[in-house]
Design a protein around this motif. Structure first.
Motif, PDB file in Angstrom:
ATOM      1  N   VAL A  24       0.918  -1.172   0.095  1.00 38.97           N
ATOM      2  CA  VAL A  24      -0.278  -0.112   0.004  1.00 38.97           C
ATOM      3  C   VAL A  24       0.773   1.249   0.102  1.00 38.97           C
ATOM      4  O   VAL A  24       0.454   2.204  -0.808  1.00 38.97           O
ATOM      5  CB  VAL A  24      -1.178   0.203   1.298  1.00 38.97           C
ATOM      6  CG1 VAL A  24      -1.954   1.242   1.324  1.00 38.97           C
ATOM      7  CG2 VAL A  24      -1.754  -1.488   1.401  1.00 38.97           C
ATOM      8  N   ALA A  25       1.740   1.203   0.740  1.00 40.92           N
ATOM      9  CA  ALA A  25       3.048   2.334   0.651  1.00 40.92           C
ATOM     10  C   ALA A  25       2.832   2.293  -0.794  1.00 40.92           C
ATOM     11  O   ALA A  25       3.496   3.615  -1.164  1.00 40.92           O
ATOM     12  CB  ALA A  25       3.837   2.553   1.278  1.00 40.92           C
ATOM     13  N   VAL A  26       3.657   1.662  -1.517  1.00 35.56           N
ATOM     14  CA  VAL A  26       4.335   2.197  -2.669  1.00 35.56           C
ATOM     15  C   VAL A  26       3.237   2.337  -3.194  1.00 35.56           C
ATOM     16  O   VAL A  26       3.084   2.907  -4.291  1.00 35.56           O
ATOM     17  CB  VAL A  26       4.655   0.413  -3.670  1.00 35.56           C
ATOM     18  CG1 VAL A  26       4.754   0.500  -4.887  1.00 35.56           C
ATOM     19  CG2 VAL A  26       6.013  -0.168  -2.638  1.00 35.56           C
ATOM     20  N   LEU A  27       2.165   1.560  -3.208  1.00 41.28           N
ATOM     21  CA  LEU A  27       0.984   2.491  -4.301  1.00 41.28           C
ATOM     22  C   LEU A  27       0.310   4.522  -3.942  1.00 41.28           C
ATOM     23  O   LEU A  27      -0.193   4.965  -3.973  1.00 41.28           O
ATOM     24  CB  LEU A  27      -0.420   2.085  -4.010  1.00 41.28           C
ATOM     25  CG  LEU A  27      -0.788   0.666  -4.519  1.00 41.28           C
ATOM     26  CD1 LEU A  27      -1.763  -0.413  -3.588  1.00 41.28           C
ATOM     27  CD2 LEU A  27      -1.030   0.712  -6.420  1.00 41.28           C
ATOM     28  N   VAL A  28       1.186   4.359  -2.836  1.00 38.67           N
ATOM     29  CA  VAL A  28       1.416   5.841  -1.800  1.00 38.67           C
ATOM     30  C   VAL A  28       1.806   6.114  -2.681  1.00 38.67           C
ATOM     31  O   VAL A  28       1.550   7.975  -2.908  1.00 38.67           O
ATOM     32  CB  VAL A  28       0.537   6.573  -0.195  1.00 38.67           C
ATOM     33  CG1 VAL A  28       1.142   7.100   0.036  1.00 38.67           C
ATOM     34  CG2 VAL A  28      -0.406   5.103   0.166  1.00 38.67           C
ATOM     35  N   PHE A  29       3.332   6.179  -2.883  1.00 36.05           N
ATOM     36  CA  PHE A  29       4.254   6.521  -3.737  1.00 36.05           C
ATOM     37  C   PHE A  29       3.972   6.865  -4.789  1.00 36.05           C
ATOM     38  O   PHE A  29       4.006   8.085  -5.048  1.00 36.05           O
ATOM     39  CB  PHE A  29       5.514   5.784  -3.421  1.00 36.05           C
ATOM     40  CG  PHE A  29       6.875   6.229  -4.497  1.00 36.05           C
ATOM     41  CD1 PHE A  29       7.439   6.915  -3.876  1.00 36.05           C
ATOM     42  CD2 PHE A  29       7.132   5.668  -5.996  1.00 36.05           C
ATOM     43  CE1 PHE A  29       7.906   7.044  -5.067  1.00 36.05           C
ATOM     44  CE2 PHE A  29       7.360   6.011  -6.226  1.00 36.05           C
ATOM     45  CZ  PHE A  29       9.209   6.745  -5.902  1.00 36.05           C
ATOM     46  N   ALA A  30       3.142   5.825  -5.580  1.00 38.69           N
ATOM     47  CA  ALA A  30       2.820   5.913  -6.696  1.00 38.69           C
ATOM     48  C   ALA A  30       1.813   6.802  -6.987  1.00 38.69           C
ATOM     49  O   ALA A  30       1.465   7.689  -8.373  1.00 38.69           O
ATOM     50  CB  ALA A  30       1.967   4.517  -7.513  1.00 38.69           C
ATOM     51  N   MET A  31       0.681   7.261  -6.201  1.00 37.75           N
ATOM     52  CA  MET A  31       0.049   7.910  -6.285  1.00 37.75           C
ATOM     53  C   MET A  31       0.282   9.602  -6.275  1.00 37.75           C
ATOM     54  O   MET A  31       0.191  10.595  -6.731  1.00 37.75           O
ATOM     55  CB  MET A  31      -0.598   8.226  -4.716  1.00 37.75           C
ATOM     56  CG  MET A  31      -2.140   9.354  -4.644  1.00 37.75           C
ATOM     57  SD  MET A  31      -3.222   8.239  -5.874  1.00 37.75           S
ATOM     58  CE  MET A  31      -4.936   9.687  -5.423  1.00 37.75           C
ATOM     59  N   VAL A  32       1.749   9.834  -5.573  1.00 39.12           N
ATOM     60  CA  VAL A  32       2.192  11.169  -5.056  1.00 39.12           C
ATOM     61  C   VAL A  32       2.942  11.617  -6.601  1.00 39.12           C
ATOM     62  O   VAL A  32       2.714  12.643  -7.052  1.00 39.12           O
ATOM     63  CB  VAL A  32       3.278  10.923  -4.420  1.00 39.12           C
ATOM     64  CG1 VAL A  32       4.684  12.771  -3.965  1.00 39.12           C
ATOM     65  CG2 VAL A  32       2.635  10.762  -2.070  1.00 39.12           C
ATOM     66  N   VAL A  33       3.422  10.833  -6.865  1.00 42.16           N
ATOM     67  CA  VAL A  33       4.109  10.497  -8.879  1.00 42.16           C
ATOM     68  C   VAL A  33       2.829  11.446  -9.305  1.00 42.16           C
ATOM     69  O   VAL A  33       3.532  12.909 -10.116  1.00 42.16           O
ATOM     70  CB  VAL A  33       5.289   9.484  -8.379  1.00 42.16           C
ATOM     71  CG1 VAL A  33       5.066   9.752 -10.312  1.00 42.16           C
ATOM     72  CG2 VAL A  33       5.992   9.369  -7.668  1.00 42.16           C
ATOM     73  N   VAL A  34       1.680  10.526  -9.335  1.00 44.11           N
ATOM     74  CA  VAL A  34       1.111  10.661 -10.750  1.00 44.11           C
ATOM     75  C   VAL A  34       0.133  11.768  -9.905  1.00 44.11           C
ATOM     76  O   VAL A  34       0.086  12.941 -11.120  1.00 44.11           O
ATOM     77  CB  VAL A  34       0.035   9.561 -10.472  1.00 44.11           C
ATOM     78  CG1 VAL A  34      -1.607   9.536 -11.402  1.00 44.11           C
ATOM     79  CG2 VAL A  34       0.237   7.818 -11.252  1.00 44.11           C
ATOM     80  N   GLY A  35      -0.390  12.302  -8.866  1.00 42.96           N
ATOM     81  CA  GLY A  35      -0.339  14.013  -8.461  1.00 42.96           C
ATOM     82  C   GLY A  35       0.845  14.871  -9.110  1.00 42.96           C
ATOM     83  O   GLY A  35      -0.161  15.488  -9.126  1.00 42.96           O
ATOM     84  N   GLY A  36       2.117  14.452  -8.665  1.00 40.67           N
ATOM     85  CA  GLY A  36       3.011  15.614  -9.599  1.00 40.67           C
ATOM     86  C   GLY A  36       3.331  15.973 -11.065  1.00 40.67           C
ATOM     87  O   GLY A  36       2.628  16.669 -10.826  1.00 40.67           O
ATOM     88  N   LEU A 172      -0.348  15.301   3.856  1.00 36.56           N
ATOM     89  CA  LEU A 172      -1.247  14.312   4.723  1.00 36.56           C
ATOM     90  C   LEU A 172      -0.743  12.937   3.462  1.00 36.56           C
ATOM     91  O   LEU A 172      -0.770  11.594   4.413  1.00 36.56           O
ATOM     92  CB  LEU A 172      -3.119  15.216   3.747  1.00 36.56           C
ATOM     93  CG  LEU A 172      -3.670  13.737   5.032  1.00 36.56           C
ATOM     94  CD1 LEU A 172      -3.305  13.712   6.746  1.00 36.56           C
ATOM     95  CD2 LEU A 172      -4.815  13.815   4.411  1.00 36.56           C
ATOM     96  N   ALA A 173      -0.118  12.781   2.560  1.00 37.75           N
ATOM     97  CA  ALA A 173      -0.182  12.236   1.606  1.00 37.75           C
ATOM     98  C   ALA A 173       0.883  10.798   2.666  1.00 37.75           C
ATOM     99  O   ALA A 173       1.542   9.993   2.516  1.00 37.75           O
ATOM    100  CB  ALA A 173       0.143  12.347   0.104  1.00 37.75           C
ATOM    101  N   CYS A 174       2.136  12.056   2.531  1.00 34.88           N
ATOM    102  CA  CYS A 174       3.597  12.009   3.075  1.00 34.88           C
ATOM    103  C   CYS A 174       2.939  10.991   4.540  1.00 34.88           C
ATOM    104  O   CYS A 174       3.588  10.401   4.699  1.00 34.88           O
ATOM    105  CB  CYS A 174       4.879  12.903   2.883  1.00 34.88           C
ATOM    106  SG  CYS A 174       4.885  13.604   1.815  1.00 34.88           S
ATOM    107  N   LEU A 175       2.556  11.520   5.535  1.00 38.81           N
ATOM    108  CA  LEU A 175       2.042  11.036   6.669  1.00 38.81           C
ATOM    109  C   LEU A 175       1.727   9.639   6.277  1.00 38.81           C
ATOM    110  O   LEU A 175       1.825   9.160   7.130  1.00 38.81           O
ATOM    111  CB  LEU A 175       1.322  12.004   7.161  1.00 38.81           C
ATOM    112  CG  LEU A 175       0.014  11.531   8.859  1.00 38.81           C
ATOM    113  CD1 LEU A 175       2.131  11.337   9.516  1.00 38.81           C
ATOM    114  CD2 LEU A 175      -0.294  12.544   9.390  1.00 38.81           C
TER     115      LEU A 175
END
Length: 361
Positions: A24-36, A172-175
């Motif tokens: 799930v943390a990997v998916l959150v990382f992907a989420m941050v990149v796609v958000g960027g 919040l995403a990083c938290l």
């Protein structure tokens, strides 16, 4: 019983839950990149409504696409800067935003469904179930915060999202990422750790805190598109410190710290210098200890991130560089968390009266 043992006492279960949390943390990382990417392509305001359930499906017919395009053409962003945008260009930004929202739904499902399975099978302690459920609630809050951020850019007179809301969204995403990684680390098999001095431990924690601050300041730079301005380095428009009238060009000091292109970038630069210096000091303080390698890697990652940031600025934030800078920040955060976890779970080193370091009992 130790804190880790209180979470669960079965190695196989611990491993399964740990892998789930890290996935799930990997998916959150992907989420941050796609958000960027969504931000850098100015795609975030292309979907003007928040439909958590029905919005999971993209437009499937020509009529649905035309309806979505009509909604966007009524937005302040289109009317102010995208007049005459082609349908193909609209589809390009729409797919970025839809992909970002779809990935958010995927992250939520990846968190909820295994959680239900582990709870139903009795494979999590009450404490672990409650902790991971709280992380899931934060994910739900993150989706709502994301919509509030988008809504701020749809108001009259706005063409981009509010920088302060973007900062909160990224923070919040990083938290959430940090909580997932930290919980997974707590489920690692216990092992004997070498004693650590109070100076090294506090230094590592300080680096993590300043790193979190720097990521938040970077979000303000991104939200204001301040990286498109002052693209020389180490100077800013030829000055080491821009004039006060340039730094504080807003009606109030608070507004300047949030919305001044010069001040938000200047603050981001200053904290970057401080972070590199702090990481260097921590590396030197940890040299010769069992935690020296972790501190050295942390300094190397932070220094590399600083170089990436400078290159991104000088090149006026091309898509690839902006994504690298944002994604690499999360990777640095991941290592910093692992390093600090080791420091905070090591026994305290005591100093004998004669100055000889001895491990605590």
């Amino acid at each position: 019983m130790t804190a880790t043992a209180a979470l669960s006492s079965r190695p196989d279960t611990d491993r399964a839950i740990r892998l789930w949390l890290l996935a799930v943390a990997v998916l959150v990382f992907a989420m941050v990149v796609v958000g960027g990417a969504t931000r850098l392509t100015d795609s975030g305001l292309s979907i003007t409504e928040w439909k958590p359930v029905t919005g999971a499906l993209p437009p499937l017919t020509s009529a649905q696409w035309a309806e979505e395009f009509a909604k966007y053409r009524a937005s302040p962003q289109y009317q102010a800067i995208n007049q005459g945008m082609s349908f193909a260009d609209f589809q390009f930004i729409y797919w970025w935003e839809w992909g970002h929202r779809f990935l958010g739904r995927l992250v939520g499902a990846a968190m909820l469904l295994p959680w239900l399975y582990f709870v139903a099978r009795g494979r999590m302690s009450v404490r672990l179930a409650a902790g991971t459920f709280a992380i899931g609630l934060l994910m739900g809050l993150q989706g709502f915060v994301g919509w509030l951020m988008v809504a701020s850019g749809l108001k009259a007179g706005m063409v981009y999202v509010a920088p302060l809301k973007l900062m909160f969204h990224l923070s919040l995403a990083c938290l959430i990422f940090a909580l997932l990684v930290w919980t997974a680390l707590r489920l690692m098999p216990e092992r004997r750790r070498e004693p650590v001095s109070d100076r090294v431990r506090r230094g590592g924690i300080a680096v993590l805190v300043v790193l979190a601050l720097q990521i938040a300041l970077g979000a303000l730079v991104a939200g204001n598109k301040a990286g498109m301005r002052f693209n020389d380095w180490p100077l800013m428009d030829g000055a080491l410190i821009p004039p006060m009238a340039v730094l504080f060009d807003k009606p109030s000091v608070f507004e300047a710290f949030i919305d001044s292109l010069a001040l938000v970038q200047f603050n981001h630069r200053l904290v970057a210098y401080g972070l590199v210096a702090l990481a260097l000091w921590h590396m030197l303080a940890a040299r010769g200890t069992a935690y020296g390698k972790g501190a050295t890697v942390l300094f190397g990652l932070i220094a590399a991130q600083a170089v990436i940031g400078i290159v991104t600025l000088i090149l006026v934030v091309p898509l690839w560089a902006g994504l690298l800078h944002q994604g690499f920040a999360v990777l640095v955060l991941g290592h910093a968390l692992s390093h600090v976890f080791a420091l905070t779970h090591a026994p305290q080193m005591q100093v004998a009266p004669v100055g000889r370091a001895v491990p605590a009992e």
